[in-house]
Design a protein around this motif. Structure first.
Motif, PDB file in Angstrom:
ATOM      1  N   GLY A  37       0.816  -1.212   0.000  1.00  0.00           N
ATOM      2  CA  GLY A  37       0.000   0.000   0.000  1.00  0.00           C
ATOM      3  C   GLY A  37       0.847   1.258   0.000  1.00  0.00           C
ATOM      4  O   GLY A  37       0.544   2.227  -0.704  1.00  0.00           O
ATOM      5  N   PHE A  38       1.925   1.261   0.786  1.00  0.00           N
ATOM      6  CA  PHE A  38       2.804   2.427   0.821  1.00  0.00           C
ATOM      7  C   PHE A  38       3.521   2.606  -0.518  1.00  0.00           C
ATOM      8  O   PHE A  38       3.666   3.737  -1.005  1.00  0.00           O
ATOM      9  CB  PHE A  38       3.823   2.271   1.951  1.00  0.00           C
ATOM     10  CG  PHE A  38       4.676   3.476   2.169  1.00  0.00           C
ATOM     11  CD1 PHE A  38       4.145   4.622   2.727  1.00  0.00           C
ATOM     12  CD2 PHE A  38       6.007   3.467   1.813  1.00  0.00           C
ATOM     13  CE1 PHE A  38       4.927   5.753   2.915  1.00  0.00           C
ATOM     14  CE2 PHE A  38       6.806   4.582   2.000  1.00  0.00           C
ATOM     15  CZ  PHE A  38       6.259   5.724   2.560  1.00  0.00           C
ATOM     16  N   LEU A 384      -4.132   2.573   3.321  1.00  0.00           N
ATOM     17  CA  LEU A 384      -3.133   1.902   2.490  1.00  0.00           C
ATOM     18  C   LEU A 384      -3.780   0.854   1.594  1.00  0.00           C
ATOM     19  O   LEU A 384      -3.372   0.671   0.439  1.00  0.00           O
ATOM     20  CB  LEU A 384      -2.069   1.257   3.379  1.00  0.00           C
ATOM     21  CG  LEU A 384      -1.162   2.243   4.127  1.00  0.00           C
ATOM     22  CD1 LEU A 384      -0.252   1.495   5.095  1.00  0.00           C
ATOM     23  CD2 LEU A 384      -0.331   3.063   3.157  1.00  0.00           C
ATOM     24  N   LEU A 385      -4.784   0.152   2.114  1.00  0.00           N
ATOM     25  CA  LEU A 385      -5.501  -0.813   1.284  1.00  0.00           C
ATOM     26  C   LEU A 385      -6.251  -0.105   0.155  1.00  0.00           C
ATOM     27  O   LEU A 385      -6.328  -0.613  -0.970  1.00  0.00           O
ATOM     28  CB  LEU A 385      -6.476  -1.612   2.157  1.00  0.00           C
ATOM     29  CG  LEU A 385      -7.250  -2.739   1.469  1.00  0.00           C
ATOM     30  CD1 LEU A 385      -6.290  -3.768   0.880  1.00  0.00           C
ATOM     31  CD2 LEU A 385      -8.212  -3.404   2.434  1.00  0.00           C
ATOM     32  N   SER A 386      -6.786   1.094   0.453  1.00  0.00           N
ATOM     33  CA  SER A 386      -7.457   1.866  -0.592  1.00  0.00           C
ATOM     34  C   SER A 386      -6.477   2.281  -1.680  1.00  0.00           C
ATOM     35  O   SER A 386      -6.787   2.205  -2.874  1.00  0.00           O
ATOM     36  CB  SER A 386      -8.118   3.109   0.018  1.00  0.00           C
ATOM     37  OG  SER A 386      -9.063   2.746   1.002  1.00  0.00           O
ATOM     38  N   PHE A 387      -5.277   2.711  -1.278  1.00  0.00           N
ATOM     39  CA  PHE A 387      -4.265   3.091  -2.261  1.00  0.00           C
ATOM     40  C   PHE A 387      -3.873   1.907  -3.138  1.00  0.00           C
ATOM     41  O   PHE A 387      -3.639   2.060  -4.341  1.00  0.00           O
ATOM     42  CB  PHE A 387      -3.031   3.651  -1.566  1.00  0.00           C
ATOM     43  CG  PHE A 387      -3.255   4.976  -0.899  1.00  0.00           C
ATOM     44  CD1 PHE A 387      -4.012   5.950  -1.525  1.00  0.00           C
ATOM     45  CD2 PHE A 387      -2.726   5.247   0.350  1.00  0.00           C
ATOM     46  CE1 PHE A 387      -4.231   7.186  -0.920  1.00  0.00           C
ATOM     47  CE2 PHE A 387      -2.938   6.468   0.957  1.00  0.00           C
ATOM     48  CZ  PHE A 387      -3.692   7.438   0.331  1.00  0.00           C
ATOM     49  N   LEU A 388      -3.811   0.723  -2.532  1.00  0.00           N
ATOM     50  CA  LEU A 388      -3.467  -0.476  -3.290  1.00  0.00           C
ATOM     51  C   LEU A 388      -4.516  -0.767  -4.362  1.00  0.00           C
ATOM     52  O   LEU A 388      -4.198  -1.041  -5.518  1.00  0.00           O
ATOM     53  CB  LEU A 388      -3.330  -1.663  -2.330  1.00  0.00           C
ATOM     54  CG  LEU A 388      -3.138  -3.047  -2.955  1.00  0.00           C
ATOM     55  CD1 LEU A 388      -1.884  -3.076  -3.811  1.00  0.00           C
ATOM     56  CD2 LEU A 388      -3.084  -4.120  -1.885  1.00  0.00           C
ATOM     57  N   ILE A 389      -5.786  -0.672  -3.986  1.00  0.00           N
ATOM     58  CA  ILE A 389      -6.869  -0.958  -4.929  1.00  0.00           C
ATOM     59  C   ILE A 389      -6.947   0.121  -6.009  1.00  0.00           C
ATOM     60  O   ILE A 389      -7.096  -0.170  -7.201  1.00  0.00           O
ATOM     61  CB  ILE A 389      -8.203  -1.080  -4.177  1.00  0.00           C
ATOM     62  CG1 ILE A 389      -8.145  -2.252  -3.189  1.00  0.00           C
ATOM     63  CG2 ILE A 389      -9.360  -1.257  -5.154  1.00  0.00           C
ATOM     64  CD1 ILE A 389      -9.361  -2.371  -2.298  1.00  0.00           C
ATOM     65  N   LEU A 390      -6.820   1.398  -5.595  1.00  0.00           N
ATOM     66  CA  LEU A 390      -6.909   2.491  -6.562  1.00  0.00           C
ATOM     67  C   LEU A 390      -5.760   2.445  -7.563  1.00  0.00           C
ATOM     68  O   LEU A 390      -5.955   2.687  -8.762  1.00  0.00           O
ATOM     69  CB  LEU A 390      -6.911   3.835  -5.830  1.00  0.00           C
ATOM     70  CG  LEU A 390      -8.157   4.151  -4.986  1.00  0.00           C
ATOM     71  CD1 LEU A 390      -7.943   5.433  -4.197  1.00  0.00           C
ATOM     72  CD2 LEU A 390      -9.387   4.280  -5.877  1.00  0.00           C
ATOM     73  N   SER A 391      -4.558   2.152  -7.078  1.00  0.00           N
ATOM     74  CA  SER A 391      -3.407   2.071  -7.981  1.00  0.00           C
ATOM     75  C   SER A 391      -3.559   0.915  -8.966  1.00  0.00           C
ATOM     76  O   SER A 391      -3.203   1.036 -10.141  1.00  0.00           O
ATOM     77  CB  SER A 391      -2.120   1.927  -7.177  1.00  0.00           C
ATOM     78  OG  SER A 391      -1.005   1.808  -8.021  1.00  0.00           O
ATOM     79  N   SER A 392      -4.086  -0.221  -8.490  1.00  0.00           N
ATOM     80  CA  SER A 392      -4.301  -1.362  -9.386  1.00  0.00           C
ATOM     81  C   SER A 392      -5.334  -1.055 -10.452  1.00  0.00           C
ATOM     82  O   SER A 392      -5.254  -1.569 -11.573  1.00  0.00           O
ATOM     83  CB  SER A 392      -4.735  -2.579  -8.573  1.00  0.00           C
ATOM     84  OG  SER A 392      -3.770  -2.904  -7.591  1.00  0.00           O
ATOM     85  N   ALA A 393      -6.308  -0.189 -10.119  1.00  0.00           N
ATOM     86  CA  ALA A 393      -7.353   0.170 -11.082  1.00  0.00           C
ATOM     87  C   ALA A 393      -6.929   1.289 -12.017  1.00  0.00           C
ATOM     88  O   ALA A 393      -7.712   1.695 -12.885  1.00  0.00           O
ATOM     89  CB  ALA A 393      -8.622   0.576 -10.339  1.00  0.00           C
ATOM     90  N   GLY A 394      -5.725   1.837 -11.848  1.00  0.00           N
ATOM     91  CA  GLY A 394      -5.236   2.899 -12.717  1.00  0.00           C
ATOM     92  C   GLY A 394      -5.774   4.274 -12.383  1.00  0.00           C
ATOM     93  O   GLY A 394      -5.725   5.176 -13.227  1.00  0.00           O
ATOM     94  N   VAL A 395      -6.263   4.457 -11.155  1.00  0.00           N
ATOM     95  CA  VAL A 395      -6.811   5.753 -10.740  1.00  0.00           C
ATOM     96  C   VAL A 395      -5.678   6.653 -10.267  1.00  0.00           C
ATOM     97  O   VAL A 395      -4.763   6.197  -9.577  1.00  0.00           O
ATOM     98  CB  VAL A 395      -7.857   5.570  -9.622  1.00  0.00           C
ATOM     99  CG1 VAL A 395      -8.402   6.922  -9.166  1.00  0.00           C
ATOM    100  CG2 VAL A 395      -8.992   4.678 -10.097  1.00  0.00           C
ATOM    101  N   THR A 396      -5.738   7.926 -10.639  1.00  0.00           N
ATOM    102  CA  THR A 396      -4.728   8.881 -10.202  1.00  0.00           C
ATOM    103  C   THR A 396      -5.130   9.513  -8.873  1.00  0.00           C
ATOM    104  O   THR A 396      -6.311   9.516  -8.499  1.00  0.00           O
ATOM    105  CB  THR A 396      -4.532   9.981 -11.254  1.00  0.00           C
ATOM    106  OG1 THR A 396      -5.776  10.674 -11.453  1.00  0.00           O
ATOM    107  CG2 THR A 396      -4.061   9.391 -12.564  1.00  0.00           C
TER     108      THR A 396
END
Length: 421
Positions: A37-38, A384-396
């Motif tokens: 996540g970090f 951190l879990l939200s950042f992991l999911i958002l990054s995997s989905a290609g969200v900026t």
């Protein structure tokens, strides 16, 4: 009845019971979430606004010297006829003005912009192959999609000082080339100064007395202003390509063009016209503190990190000022949207840290230190879990995402207290 009372009813939540019985596995999962996540948070591109993807295509066609009625008849109608056969069009609006045709095609959101652009280009090519299509267009129709993230500049760079506008333009073009080398930058546009053009002011009485017309002059200039190939020439056992450069560089060269020759009478263009360099008609103005400047609009490539782009641009400016530009050239930046993005990111980090500390301190007096730590730990883990999911989905990481995460911070505290209780 007694057997019913003696029957033991076991009410348990399976996931919670599994977590309690496998605490080492839970610790490993938490460590993985924190680490990944970090890393996802650090890698997420930062920008002011989310990338808006709209399947909207524009078709622009220039045909100077024709009225709006002719533009509609020769360009707009044939293009509309072909484009209208594309499936998935939601709305199509066309505009015909003097010398220019514009068609705006809006598609359903089920169609991607890439697919919509490809379909429209195919239909435009088909319309151009028609025998009724004008063959003297200065350029083919310009077909492009609408991308808001690449239309708005992320910052402006202003060049000013005790220099002529031509000198400032040269400095601006050099800086433009250096910034466009960055992978995060899509385009740099110069505003506030126009290109030069040749003005040929013909003396009409002299032209008519020599039985010349504008077509003769245009044809003579066009036939002389060319660079042609001269074939190959063998030199030192090598064949080298030879070319004859005939493109005009100065107004004097244009004045030496022969527009008419009969027997021994030669008429040069300079004899019937005044030739000079002149700035094109102004289409943009740039001012800083009421003084004229040369401005560079820097536009970021879609999906790239805005903060990294701004930092690299600052490095390019500092390097250019130290090695290339004169010391008395003033270079400033305005409308830097990365400052707002950086401020929002810092506010999110502060909200997470302060929220965790305040929750732990307040709950420690009511629920005890152990339960307070449980609730406080849930806040950064959830983020951190939200950042992991958002990054995997290609969200900026943009304004909408940051505000949503800050608003969800209060919900995390409430849910954490309920789970602990």
């Amino acid at each position: 009845m007694s057997s019913f009372k003696d029957k033991k009813i076991n009410k348990r939540f399976g996931l919670s019971s599994w977590a309690v019985n496998n605490k080492m596995t839970v610790y490993v999962i938490i460590a993985i979430i924190v680490l990944i996540g970090f890393m996802s948070y650090l890698r997420m591109p930062r920008e002011s606004f989310p990338e808006i993807v709209i399947p909207e295509i524009y078709v622009g066609t220039a045909y100077p010297g024709n009225s709006a009625v002719d533009i509609e008849k020769l360009l707009t109608k044939p293009l509309e006829k072909e484009i209208n056969s594309i499936s998935g069009i939601d709305e199509m609006v066309s505009t015909s003005v003097q010398g220019y045709s514009t068609i705006d095609i809006k598609f359903d959101f089920d169609i991607t912009p890439e697919e919509a652009l490809r379909k429209v280009k195919d239909k435009v090519d088909k319309a151009m192959s028609s025998p009724d299509w004008p063959q003297d267009l200065p350029a083919d129709p310009n077909v492009f999609d609408l991308n808001f993230s690449e239309l708005m500049p992320i910052l402006n760079i202003n060049l000013s000082g005790d220099f002529s506008m031509d000198q400032l333009k040269n400095y601006g073009e050099y800086l433009k080339d250096e910034i466009e080398k960055l992978s995060e930058i899509n385009e740099v546009e110069i505003r506030g100064v126009m290109d030069k053009e040749i003005e040929i002011a013909v003396d009409l009485p002299k032209m008519e007395s020599l039985e010349l017309n504008f077509g003769n002059i245009a044809q003579a200039i066009q036939s002389e202003n060319v660079t042609i190939s001269g074939g190959d020439m063998k030199m030192d056992r090598l064949r080298r390509t030879v070319r004859v450069i005939g493109e005009f560089v100065t107004p004097e060269e244009i004045g030496n063009v022969i527009v008419k020759q009969e027997n021994l009478d030669v008429v040069y263009l300079r004899e019937i016209a005044d030739i000079s360099f002149k700035e094109q008609e102004k289409t943009s103005y740039a001012r800083e503190y009421k003084l004229p400047v040369v401005m560079l609009d820097v536009k970021k490539r879609a999906g790239e990190n805005q903060l990294e782009a701004a930092e690299k641009i600052a490095e390019v400016i500092e390097k250019t000022k130290a090695e290339v530009f004169p010391s008395n050239l003033l270079v400033t930046t305005t409308n830097d949207t990365s400052d707002q993005t950086r401020k929002l990111v810092n506010e999110l980090e502060n909200s997470i840290i302060l929220g965790m500390l305040l929750v732990i301190l307040v709950l420690m007096f009511f629920l005890g230190l152990r339960n307070a730590l449980f609730v406080g730990t849930a806040i950064p883990l959830s983020m951190l879990l939200s950042f992991l999911i958002l990054s995997s989905a290609g969200v900026t990481l943009n304004t909408m995402v940051l505000f949503s995460l800050v608003m969800a911070l209060g919900m995390l505290v409430d849910n954490g207290i309920v789970v602990v209780e």
